[in-house]
Write a protein that holds these residues in place. Structure first.
Motif, short mmCIF file in Angstrom:
data_model
loop_
_atom_site.label_atom_id
_atom_site.label_comp_id
_atom_site.label_asym_id
_atom_site.label_seq_id
_atom_site.Cartn_x
_atom_site.Cartn_y
_atom_site.Cartn_z
N LEU A 143 0.83 -1.21 0.00
CA LEU A 143 0.00 0.00 0.00
C LEU A 143 0.86 1.26 0.00
O LEU A 143 1.92 1.29 0.64
CB LEU A 143 -0.91 0.01 1.22
N PRO A 144 0.40 2.30 -0.70
CA PRO A 144 1.13 3.57 -0.65
C PRO A 144 0.93 4.22 0.72
O PRO A 144 -0.01 3.89 1.46
CB PRO A 144 0.49 4.39 -1.76
N SER A 145 1.78 5.15 1.06
CA SER A 145 1.73 5.79 2.39
C SER A 145 0.44 6.57 2.62
O SER A 145 0.04 6.77 3.77
CB SER A 145 2.94 6.70 2.58
N ASP A 146 -0.24 6.98 1.55
CA ASP A 146 -1.47 7.76 1.71
C ASP A 146 -2.74 6.89 1.71
O ASP A 146 -3.85 7.42 1.67
CB ASP A 146 -1.57 8.86 0.66
N ALA A 147 -2.59 5.57 1.78
CA ALA A 147 -3.77 4.69 1.84
C ALA A 147 -4.52 4.95 3.14
O ALA A 147 -3.92 5.22 4.18
CB ALA A 147 -3.33 3.23 1.77
N SER A 148 -5.85 4.88 3.05
CA SER A 148 -6.70 5.15 4.22
C SER A 148 -7.73 4.05 4.41
O SER A 148 -8.10 3.36 3.46
CB SER A 148 -7.44 6.47 4.04
N ARG A 149 -8.19 3.93 5.62
CA ARG A 149 -9.26 2.99 5.94
C ARG A 149 -10.48 3.35 5.07
O ARG A 149 -10.85 4.50 4.94
CB ARG A 149 -9.62 3.11 7.41
N THR A 192 -10.54 -7.37 -5.53
CA THR A 192 -10.59 -6.10 -4.79
C THR A 192 -10.54 -6.40 -3.29
O THR A 192 -10.90 -7.49 -2.86
CB THR A 192 -11.88 -5.31 -5.09
N GLN A 193 -10.10 -5.40 -2.55
CA GLN A 193 -10.05 -5.52 -1.09
C GLN A 193 -10.30 -4.14 -0.49
O GLN A 193 -9.60 -3.19 -0.83
CB GLN A 193 -8.69 -6.03 -0.64
N LYS A 194 -11.31 -4.06 0.37
CA LYS A 194 -11.54 -2.82 1.11
C LYS A 194 -10.50 -2.74 2.21
O LYS A 194 -10.28 -3.69 2.95
CB LYS A 194 -12.95 -2.79 1.69
N ILE A 195 -9.84 -1.60 2.30
CA ILE A 195 -8.75 -1.43 3.25
C ILE A 195 -9.30 -1.14 4.65
O ILE A 195 -10.13 -0.25 4.83
CB ILE A 195 -7.82 -0.28 2.81
N THR A 200 -8.73 3.25 -4.84
CA THR A 200 -9.84 4.19 -5.01
C THR A 200 -10.28 4.65 -3.63
O THR A 200 -10.52 3.83 -2.75
CB THR A 200 -11.03 3.50 -5.74
N ASP A 201 -10.38 5.97 -3.45
CA ASP A 201 -10.75 6.48 -2.13
C ASP A 201 -12.26 6.45 -1.93
O ASP A 201 -13.01 6.03 -2.82
CB ASP A 201 -10.16 7.87 -1.86
N SER A 202 -12.71 6.89 -0.78
CA SER A 202 -14.12 6.78 -0.40
C SER A 202 -15.06 7.65 -1.25
O SER A 202 -16.26 7.44 -1.22
CB SER A 202 -14.30 7.12 1.08
N VAL A 203 -14.52 8.59 -2.00
CA VAL A 203 -15.37 9.41 -2.89
C VAL A 203 -15.10 9.09 -4.36
O VAL A 203 -15.32 9.91 -5.24
CB VAL A 203 -15.22 10.93 -2.61
N ASP A 204 -14.59 7.88 -4.60
CA ASP A 204 -14.37 7.33 -5.94
C ASP A 204 -13.28 7.99 -6.77
O ASP A 204 -13.29 7.91 -7.99
CB ASP A 204 -15.68 7.28 -6.74
N ASN A 205 -12.33 8.64 -6.12
CA ASN A 205 -11.16 9.14 -6.83
C ASN A 205 -10.18 7.98 -6.98
O ASN A 205 -9.79 7.36 -5.98
CB ASN A 205 -10.47 10.27 -6.07
N VAL A 206 -9.79 7.68 -8.22
CA VAL A 206 -8.87 6.58 -8.48
C VAL A 206 -7.45 7.14 -8.52
O VAL A 206 -7.17 8.07 -9.29
CB VAL A 206 -9.20 5.87 -9.81
#
Length: 125
Positions: free
Chosen positions: A29-35, A50-53, A86-92
């Motif tokens: 995971l990159p350092s900016d990965a979030s739950r 796929t895997q939800k973090i 992909t973040d929680s607001v769908d930014n890839v």
């Protein structure tokens, strides 16, 4: 961007007959990965898994995906993996570099070389 690699026996980028029943592709995971982010592992441009973090993945810093020869199409050849987050607001986010895995599970036919025509080995053969 995430980083894709092989684990243990496929770290060299080759899946042999021994690995065909199951091996791991690891996505660091990159350092900016979030739950709550969703990690997508792609095979040849199509989603493979796929895997939800969650907290466990953030703590580990990676996600492992099981790959088998059957899940890779059942044939030998070169398989290309990449990953994106992909973040929680769908930014890839940016895609990873491609990890190339060569599936080589075929056993070559044995070659028998005739040493002596009469099946007896003499000092001159």
């Amino acid at each position: 961007a995430p980083e894709v690699s092989g684990v243990s026996s496929i770290a060299d980028g080759v899946m042999s007959v021994v690995d065909a029943s199951g091996a791991f592709v690891r996505v660091t995971l990159p350092s900016d990965a979030s739950r709550g982010d969703v990690l997508t592992l792609s095979l040849g441009g199509s989603a493979y898994g796929t895997q939800k973090i969650g907290a466990a993945q953030l703590s580990d810093g990676y996600v492992d995906f099981v790959v088998t020869k059957a899940s890779l199409g059942g044939t030998d050849g070169v398989k290309s993996f990449s990953a994106s987050l992909t973040d929680s607001v769908d930014n890839v986010g940016a895609s990873s570099q491609v990890f190339t895995l060569r599936v080589d599970t075929s056993v070559s036919a044995r070659t028998i070389i005739t040493v002596a025509v009469n099946d007896v080995i003499n000092i001159g053969d």
